[in-house]
Enzyme design. Structure first.
Site, PDB file in Angstrom:
ATOM      1  N   GLY A 294     -18.673  20.324 -58.529  1.00 27.64           N
ATOM      2  CA  GLY A 294     -18.535  20.063 -57.161  1.00 27.64           C
ATOM      3  C   GLY A 294     -18.941  18.624 -56.896  1.00 27.64           C
ATOM      4  O   GLY A 294     -19.041  17.730 -57.882  1.00 27.64           O
ATOM      5  N   SER A 295     -19.756  18.545 -55.634  1.00 32.01           N
ATOM      6  CA  SER A 295     -19.852  17.327 -55.091  1.00 32.01           C
ATOM      7  C   SER A 295     -20.914  16.408 -55.827  1.00 32.01           C
ATOM      8  O   SER A 295     -21.085  15.077 -55.762  1.00 32.01           O
ATOM      9  CB  SER A 295     -20.407  17.407 -53.754  1.00 32.01           C
TER      10      SER A 295
END
Lengths: 645, 365
Positions: A294-295
């Site tokens: 993810g981020s």
């Protein structure tokens, strides 16, 4: 018919004599070969066939934290040894032993009459408590002995269990560091060998040989038990609050690769490992599990873009309408409606997906994947633990615009937590990728001297010092003003990045089932610690890294830095206030003031007054320290002594 | 024949006495542990061996003074009695089973092995037959067939016990006698083929023999089975080295080597007295062979020559087989070492045979 002359007989007699003498010569030569040429080899074999070894166990090396606190030790656990040939009344011995050891009398009888030199009573008489051993000793049975033995003990129970692993009944390492460093920890067995006749009695005229055991070396870890305690506490809290499927945390010194703490849930007690399913103790998730980051992965894209000079965080801007078109697909930003116009610093702060897609497109797949590889993804970090995962990256040939776009914001790649920690450490420490490690020193168990000391392994320099400084600045903004606000620690200049990864199952993303994570470091001007926390499928909450994982990292960060003796510092980016944030104020200098003067000043503080007198002599905390509004200040009252004229 | 009696062969007597003495010492040293364990008397075997050595020496001296022609007239009776005994010993309940073979008659230490007597009787028979029918020795019908036929009949009876060792010594001794008497080489080739066929037959009838035969080549292939005895024997000899571990210091006699005082006495001797001791014993036997064949060579007549050949041939063959086994040159065959191994009746018989040999030496040309 030919008549045989006596000449023939004489000839044949001489022939027989010659043949006979040759045979005797051959036999003498063969005797010489066996005794003089093969003698040594045969002697060795023969000695092995005569000698009987009584083993002397070596003491397993202890495992200590970096400050010398024992994490795995040995406790005395005696065992019963039976020498059947010395037992004259086996029935009686069996009855008494069976009673004390609570075992079947028939089985005891079979053991004490076994046709072996030494018999162990397994498991009833193996590694017993000292109390039980004393009971056996007090029976005073001939041919029954109590042998000193050791059992592995983990004084902190579940604490650090996945990293330490555990040792089995024979003190052999089975998982974790106990397995990885089994050879060095276990040392070498010693033994007394005595020469025995074929009937098991001592052969006269041959002395016993004693070979002393070599105790295992003590292993001093990079783990700081204070940091580890904080991590365990925070993961326990997280488990209680969110009832997640799992949780992991890693703390590392970014300047060396030393692991300061590592833990995961669900965990287990090493001394009771049989009570949990094998996958719980076999999978050390911080190094084993691999999932979409993810981020948090955006840090890598950011690093690549900054190093390549394609973005100026303050002066370049990006407009986010809420999505970005990539080869006909709309990739949405996590925020409905988008973030609008923003500088790239704000793109990072907001963790804006379209902004990072734009950076990825600008970099191109070759360059971006070059950076991903050089930050250590797609290969094992080489940490000294069993079962490390490799992660999965797109094959460069298979990367089209869409794959490039998703990779830019951390989707479609699979990485391990430890890879992320090592990579982010490199991004913020000046660009140096270190190999994470746990074994700091090996200590000789008898002399206490350090035998070997591990030096940090620099794998490669990935980005420049300047790029790294810029990343630190951007990530400090994320915590002060952006999505990582909940990790903010006053005075410690925390930087970091949230991550919310969807979990895939059977090729599809699961609904409402995320791994939420946060990776943080501090202080931003001179990072001393990198902390990664991931919580798998937290319940009854917004599944967002900034909400669940960031506060945990913040808590671990604050307590750990204080435990490590890192000074709080000024010059930090002020936190953007939200309506529910409590304001922070600086403690005023109260020394010399009277209670009345303090009350008139309307400080947003409570007072804890002690001592008798008019004026404040001492205060705690010191002036200048930043505390939450409404905190309590302790003051000590007294009378100022007469000033000397 | 003139009956001129000269002194017997002194060197032969010296070698015999030397080996007998070493044998007595080694029987005690090798057997003391077992004797103490089984009979609570470490001298158990020595006492018996001393008795039979004494008896044997008396017999030897007595027979040494009996002209060897005397035996010729008794040959038929002797061999007939031996055949009867060989049959009797096979009857269950009469013949005693020891070590898996029904080969003993009598009680306790005073029992005898008929096969041992047959071995000697056959020598007397062949010596008489080969010297009297010497002109036929090159023929099959009147030379080879009758002699070999009787030998094989006796061998067959011995193999029913079964006692391969003694049977083999008897057959080989007979073959040597027939060869030296002058049988044709061509016939020997035929006998060799016959022998090989016989050997193959024996192996097929009892396959364990093949394993025994091959195991000596690599005893460690089956260290607890067929290779066991050879390994234990080498474990004794190897550590002996040049000078040995010292008299009485054997380790392998501590129950590792089964019955170390009989078939494997040479292993214990080499362990305790080293290469020096082992080589000395071999040299003594070589002297025995030399003097024995010399007596045959200078015997006054063909009967004496054949008799001497048979006796010394038997001793030499038994020594070669026994020591060959012990030092790992041959497959294991249960056979004692003449003059050294423990064994009452065989020792007495051996000394008596040497007595005959010595008498022939007194008539040498």
């Amino acid at each position: 018919m030919k008549r045989v002359s006596n000449v023939t007989v004489r000839k044949r007699l001489i022939l027989a004599l010659s043949v006979g003498l040759v045979v005797f010569l051959v036999m003498i030569i063969r005797l010489g070969v066996v005794q003089l040429v093969m003698g040594d080899e045969i002697s060795t074999r023969a000695e092995n066939s005569w000698s009987r070894d009584i083993p002397f166990e070596a003491k397993r090396g202890e495992i200590l934290d970096r400050n010398g606190i024992a994490l795995a030790t040995n406790v005395s656990a005696p065992s019963v040894l039976v020498v059947p040939r010395q037992i004259s009344d086996p029935a009686n011995v069996a009855t008494q032993l069976a009673e004390v050891l609570r075992m079947d009398r028939q089985r005891a009888y079979e053991l004490v009459t076994k046709n072996e030199h030494i018999v162990r009573i397994n498991p009833e008489g193996r590694k017993m408590s000292n109390e039980l051993a004393n009971e056996v000793r007090e029976l005073r049975l001939d041919g029954v002995f109590i042998a000193e033995d050791n059992r592995r003990h983990y004084p902190f129970g579940q604490y650090l269990s996945h990293v330490l692993g555990f040792a089995g009944i024979d003190n052999q390492g089975l998982t974790g560091l106990e397995l990885y460093y089994d050879e060095k920890l276990s040392g070498e067995k010693g033994y007394v060998s005595f020469y025995s006749t074929a009937r098991g009695t001592r052969m006269p005229g041959l002395a016993d040989e004693y070979t002393a055991p070599v105790d295992g070396q003590h292993l001093k870890l990079t783990i700081d038990s204070k940091v580890q305690t904080i991590i365990e506490r925070e993961l326990d809290n997280a488990e209680a609050t969110y009832n997640p499927d799992g949780a992991i945390a890693i703390a590392m010194d970014p300047n060396t690769g030393e692991i300061l703490g590592m833990s995961s849930r669900p965990d287990y007690d090493p001394e009771q490992f049989r009570k949990v399913p094998p996958e719980i103790y076999n999978q050390n998730k911080p190094v084993w599990s691999q999932y979409e980051p993810g981020s948090t992965f955006k840090i890598i894209t950011l690093a690549a873009a900054l190093e390549e000079g394609i973005v100026d965080l303050d002066n370049d801007s990006f407009h986010d309408p809420g999505y970005i078109e990539v080869s006909g697909h709309r990739l949405r930003c996590w925020k409905k409606g988008g973030h609008g116009s923003q500088t790239y610093l704000e793109v990072v702060q907001n963790s804006c997906n379209p902004g990072f897609v734009a950076l990825g497109e600008e970099l191109g797949k070759e360059t971006l994947f070059d950076y991903i590889h050089s930050f250590g993804f797609g290969q094992k970090t080489g940490i000294d633990l069993q079962g490390e995962g490799t992660g999965i990256l797109f094959n460069l040939d298979a990367v089209g615009p869409l794959e490039l776009a998703t990779t830019s914001f951390g989707q479609g790649v699979s990485v391990t937590p430890i890879q992320q920690v090592a990579a982010v450490a490199a991004a913020i420490n000046g660009g140096r990728l270190y190999q994470p490690y746990l074994a700091k020193e090996w200590i000789d168990s008898s002399s206490g001297e350090v035998v070997t000391r591990t030096t940090p392994t620099l794998k490669q320099e990935v980005i420049s010092e300047e790029t790294s400084a810029e990343i630190r600045r951007a990530l400090e903004h994320v915590v002060a003003k952006g999505s990582g606000r909940n990790a903010y620690v006053d005075g410690y200049r925390v930087g970091g990045k949230t991550g919310t990864a969807q979990k895939a199952q059977d090729g599809r993303y699961l609904e409402n089932n995320h791994i939420v994570s946060f990776i943080g470091f501090a202080p931003a001007d001179d990072p001393q610690i990198v902390i990664y926390v991931a919580v798998d499928n937290p319940k009854d909450t917004i599944q967002f890294g900034g909400t669940v994982a960031a506060p945990i990292v913040g808590n671990i960060m604050e307590d750990s830095l204080r435990a490590l003796g890192v000074e709080r510092r000024g010059g930090q980016i002020e936190k953007e206030r939200m309506w529910n944030d409590e304001p922070v104020i600086e403690v005023p200098d109260l020394e010399g003031l009277t209670i009345r003067e303090i009350n008139q000043a309307y400080y947003e503080l409570k007072l804890d007054v002690s001592g008798e007198g008019k004026e404040v002599l001492l205060q705690s905390p010191e002036p200048g320290v930043r505390v939450k509004a409404g905190s309590t200040i302790r003051i000590y009252m007294g009378d100022k002594p007469e000033e000397e004229q | 024949m003139p009956k001129v009696k000269s002194t017997p062969d002194i060197l032969l007597i010296a070698a015999t006495v030397c080996l007998l003495t070493i044998g007595l010492i080694m029987v005690y040293s090798a057997s003391a542990v077992w004797a103490d364990h089984n009979f609570n008397d470490s001298f158990f075997f020595l006492k018996r061996q001393l008795f039979f050595a004494g008896l044997g020496l008396v017999a030897m001296l007595f027979i040494m003074n009996i002209d060897y022609w005397t035996w010729r007239s008794m040959t038929k009776v002797l061999i007939f009695v031996c055949f009867i005994l060989l049959i009797i010993v096979l009857i269950p309940g009469v013949g005693l089973v020891r070590g898996g073979a029904r080969s003993w008659l009598g009680v306790g230490a005073f029992s005898i092995q008929p096969s041992e007597f047959m071995k000697i009787a056959m020598i007397f028979f062949l010596a008489k037959y080969l010297s009297e029918k010497h002109k036929y020795v090159t023929t099959l019908k009147r030379g080879l067939f009758p002699t070999l036929g009787l030998v094989l009949l006796a061998f067959a009876l011995i193999m029913l016990q079964p006692d391969l060792g003694t049977g083999m010594v008897m057959v080989l001794t007979s073959v040597v006698m027939i060869f030296i008497a002058g049988a044709r080489i061509k016939h020997f080739m035929f006998m060799a083929v016959l022998g090989i066929v016989g050997l193959v037959g024996l192996i097929i009838s009892a396959p364990y023999r093949l394993r025994r035969i091959t195991s000596f080549l690599d005893p460690w292939e089956d260290p607890l089975g067929t290779g066991f005895q050879i390994i234990q024997s080498l474990y004794a000899i190897g550590p002996g080295g040049f000078l040995g571990l010292g008299l009485g210091s054997s380790r392998q006699k501590y129950f590792y080597l089964p019955e170390p005082q009989t078939d494997f006495i040479f292993a214990i001797l080499s362990e305790e007295l080293g290469f020096i001791g082992g080589a000395f014993v071999l040299v003594c036997f070589a002297i025995l062979l030399w003097r024995g064949l010399r007596i045959a060579l200078y015997a006054p007549d063909l009967y004496g020559c054949m008799l001497a050949t048979g006796i010394i041939g038997m001793i030499a063959i038994q020594v070669m087989i026994n020591i060959g086994v012990v030092i790992g040159l041959m497959p294991v065959t249960g056979i004692t070492l003449p003059l050294l191994s423990y064994g009452g009746s065989s020792l007495t018989l051996m000394l008596s045979s040497i007595g005959v040999l010595l008498n022939i030496s007194r008539h040498m040309r």
